[in-house]
Each structure stands twice: as C-alpha cells, then as structure tokens.
Design an enzyme around this catalytic site. Structure first.
Site, mmCIF file in Angstrom:
data_model
loop_
_atom_site.group_PDB
_atom_site.id
_atom_site.type_symbol
_atom_site.label_atom_id
_atom_site.label_comp_id
_atom_site.label_asym_id
_atom_site.label_seq_id
_atom_site.Cartn_x
_atom_site.Cartn_y
_atom_site.Cartn_z
ATOM 1 N N ASP A 147 3.364 3.788 6.800
ATOM 2 C CA ASP A 147 2.840 3.488 7.941
ATOM 3 C C ASP A 147 3.194 2.957 9.142
ATOM 4 O O ASP A 147 4.189 2.372 8.969
ATOM 5 C CB ASP A 147 1.215 2.709 7.700
ATOM 6 C CG ASP A 147 1.623 1.305 7.601
ATOM 7 O OD1 ASP A 147 2.679 0.789 6.809
ATOM 8 O OD2 ASP A 147 1.092 0.353 8.224
ATOM 9 N N LYS A 161 0.790 -1.345 -0.117
ATOM 10 C CA LYS A 161 0.142 0.056 0.014
ATOM 11 C C LYS A 161 0.741 1.230 0.005
ATOM 12 O O LYS A 161 0.403 2.394 -0.491
ATOM 13 C CB LYS A 161 -0.827 -0.098 1.315
ATOM 14 C CG LYS A 161 -1.783 -1.131 1.357
ATOM 15 C CD LYS A 161 -2.639 -0.945 2.643
ATOM 16 C CE LYS A 161 -3.451 -2.404 2.729
ATOM 17 N NZ LYS A 161 -3.823 -2.516 4.048
ATOM 18 N N GLY A 162 2.203 1.027 0.623
ATOM 19 C CA GLY A 162 2.819 2.191 0.774
ATOM 20 C C GLY A 162 3.002 3.290 -0.316
ATOM 21 O O GLY A 162 3.127 4.587 -0.135
ATOM 22 N N ARG A 205 -0.252 7.082 6.987
ATOM 23 C CA ARG A 205 -0.206 7.091 5.612
ATOM 24 C C ARG A 205 -0.460 8.437 4.833
ATOM 25 O O ARG A 205 0.104 8.995 3.825
ATOM 26 C CB ARG A 205 -0.818 5.996 4.883
ATOM 27 C CG ARG A 205 -0.457 4.609 5.242
ATOM 28 C CD ARG A 205 -1.044 3.556 4.206
ATOM 29 N NE ARG A 205 -1.079 2.208 4.697
ATOM 30 C CZ ARG A 205 0.020 1.304 4.511
ATOM 31 N NH1 ARG A 205 0.961 1.878 4.115
ATOM 32 N NH2 ARG A 205 -0.114 0.121 5.091
ATOM 33 N N ASP A 263 7.584 3.087 -2.528
ATOM 34 C CA ASP A 263 7.738 4.152 -1.382
ATOM 35 C C ASP A 263 9.327 3.851 -0.646
ATOM 36 O O ASP A 263 10.027 5.084 -0.415
ATOM 37 C CB ASP A 263 6.821 4.103 -0.379
ATOM 38 C CG ASP A 263 6.583 2.802 0.297
ATOM 39 O OD1 ASP A 263 7.013 1.659 -0.134
ATOM 40 O OD2 ASP A 263 5.793 2.674 1.523
ATOM 41 N N ASP A 272 14.402 -1.016 1.901
ATOM 42 C CA ASP A 272 14.847 -1.276 2.915
ATOM 43 C C ASP A 272 15.776 -2.443 2.915
ATOM 44 O O ASP A 272 17.113 -2.228 2.549
ATOM 45 C CB ASP A 272 13.987 -1.410 4.071
ATOM 46 C CG ASP A 272 14.304 -1.448 5.603
ATOM 47 O OD1 ASP A 272 15.480 -1.482 5.855
ATOM 48 O OD2 ASP A 272 13.398 -1.247 6.653
ATOM 49 N N PHE A 276 13.008 4.531 11.801
ATOM 50 C CA PHE A 276 11.529 4.011 11.208
ATOM 51 C C PHE A 276 10.913 5.259 10.823
ATOM 52 O O PHE A 276 10.549 6.221 11.601
ATOM 53 C CB PHE A 276 10.833 3.467 12.439
ATOM 54 C CG PHE A 276 9.671 2.737 12.110
ATOM 55 C CD1 PHE A 276 9.729 1.720 11.307
ATOM 56 C CD2 PHE A 276 8.414 3.100 12.453
ATOM 57 C CE1 PHE A 276 8.458 1.011 10.816
ATOM 58 C CE2 PHE A 276 7.154 2.735 12.079
ATOM 59 C CZ PHE A 276 7.158 1.358 11.109
ATOM 60 N N VAL A 277 10.619 5.383 9.538
ATOM 61 C CA VAL A 277 10.106 6.677 9.074
ATOM 62 C C VAL A 277 8.325 6.256 8.614
ATOM 63 O O VAL A 277 8.482 5.228 8.273
ATOM 64 C CB VAL A 277 10.622 7.225 7.759
ATOM 65 C CG1 VAL A 277 12.055 7.777 8.388
ATOM 66 C CG2 VAL A 277 11.040 6.339 6.876
ATOM 67 N N LYS A 316 16.831 3.240 1.703
ATOM 68 C CA LYS A 316 17.674 3.206 3.046
ATOM 69 C C LYS A 316 18.669 2.046 3.295
ATOM 70 O O LYS A 316 18.391 1.013 3.443
ATOM 71 C CB LYS A 316 16.570 2.753 4.201
ATOM 72 C CG LYS A 316 16.974 2.708 5.712
ATOM 73 C CD LYS A 316 16.246 2.098 6.681
ATOM 74 C CE LYS A 316 14.791 2.770 6.916
ATOM 75 N NZ LYS A 316 14.096 1.990 8.167
#
Ligand code: PRP
Length: 183
Positions: free
Chosen positions: A162, A46-47, A168, A103, A106, A155-156, A134
């Site tokens: 989210d 979803k991000g 979000r 988005d 990581d 943690f963003v 990241k």
C-alpha cells in the site's frame, strides 16, 4: 491495465500473469519440500494477505494459516528498525513446520525481528517465503528460503502493498511515482 489510476501514475513492474505464474511456482516448490508434512503459514499483516491467499491455494500439502501484525516506526516509505507486535499468533508454533509469508523485504529489520522471536517458540522448522526482495536497502541480513522476485530500489504498491492504505487490492505491482507519494 487501466481502471485503478491515471496512466500518468502507472509504471507497472510486475503484471498479474507474471505474479500468478511465480506464486504457483513457489507453491509447487513448497509442496515438494514439505511433502508428507503440514505447514504452518504465518501471514504478516497487512501487506502479505493477498500473496498468502494465492500462495496457500497453490499448495498441495496441508496448511494451517495464522496471522500476525507488526508495526515498524518510521514514515510512510521507510522503516526505522523499531518493531512492535500489534497482533500475535493465536496458535502455538511449537513443533510445527513454520513458513513466514511476507510481501516484501526491504531493510530486513522486520523479518530479522520476526525470525528471532519465532525461533524462541521452538518450531520444528522455520523458513521464510517472500514475494519481493529489495536487496538495495538491506541493513539486516536474513536468509530467504523462497523468493518471488528481486526488485529495484523503488516504491512499489499493489498486490497487498500500500501507500497510506491504498492500492492493496490492485492485482499487479507498480512503481508509485515520487510526485504521487511526497515524503
Ligand atoms: C512492510 C512489509 C514488511 C516490512 C518490510 O510492512 O510488509 O513487513 O514493511 O520492511 P523492512 O524489511 O524494511 O523491515 P509495512 O510496515 O509497510 O506494513 P503493512 O504490511 O501493514 O503495509
């Protein structure tokens, strides 16, 4: 910049103007690179939906948009490397100029899986556009063709990202303090 959280919970990393300016630049770069062609944007839910919405509207080349949903097993703040398709694309990407829109990268495991899987569907070309990189926690190296920002290992949330389904819709990106997201 209030209205969403208590000030104590805020540590803004990227404000709305900085994000909007960078997304416009990415849109201009993609429009230059794909001049005369149609791009097929793969939005990874979803991000990525907020980023996709702004990026797509900054393009001057024709764009087709489709959506995928992936799930990675793990806890709320860490991926385990096991990836599953929850929702597949509705359209074929064969012969299309595909850009994966994410988005954040990581560990890189989600993107690695996605790139390898989409390549088997024989697109004419396949590139990756990610808003946040990241690199500190990278496990799997995936070439990133368009990157918005390189960010530190924190943690963003916000602008599509989210914590347990929240934040979000926030139009900027901030670091969620550990006391707010115990893991
Ligand atoms: C996030 C993000 C990427 C993935 C990146 O999705 O949107 O898909 O994690 O992590 P990785 O590089 O370690 O694989 P998330 O699982 O949080 O789901 P969401 O987009 O639905 O919030």
């Amino acid at each position: 910049m209030g209205g969403y959280l208590n000030d104590a919970e805020h540590d803004i990393l990227l404000g709305p103007e900085a994000i909007q300016a960078r997304v416009r630049e990415l849109g201009e770069a993609i429009s230059r690179d794909y001049a005369g062609r149609e791009v097929f944007l793969v939005c990874v839910l979803k991000g990525a939906w907020v980023f996709l919405a702004d990026l797509a509207r900054s393009l001057t080349v024709p764009a087709f948009v489709d959506f995928m949903a992936m799930s990675s097993y793990g806890n709320a703040t860490q991926t385990s490397g096991l990836v599953q398709i929850i929702k597949d694309l509705e359209q074929s990407i064969e012969g299309r100029h595909v850009i994966i829109v994410e988005d954040i990268v990581d560990s890189g495991l989600t993107l690695r899986y996605l790139v390898d899987m989409l390549k088997t569907r024989r697109p004419a070309s396949l590139k990756v556009c990610v808003l946040l990189d990241k690199p500190a926690r990278r496990v799997s190296q995936v070439p990133l063709d368009y990157v918005g920002f390189e960010i530190p290992d924190a943690f963003v949330v916000g602008y599509g990202l989210d914590y347990a389904g929240r934040y979000r819709h926030v139009p900027y990106i901030f670091i969620l303090k550990p006391e707010v997201h115990p893991t």
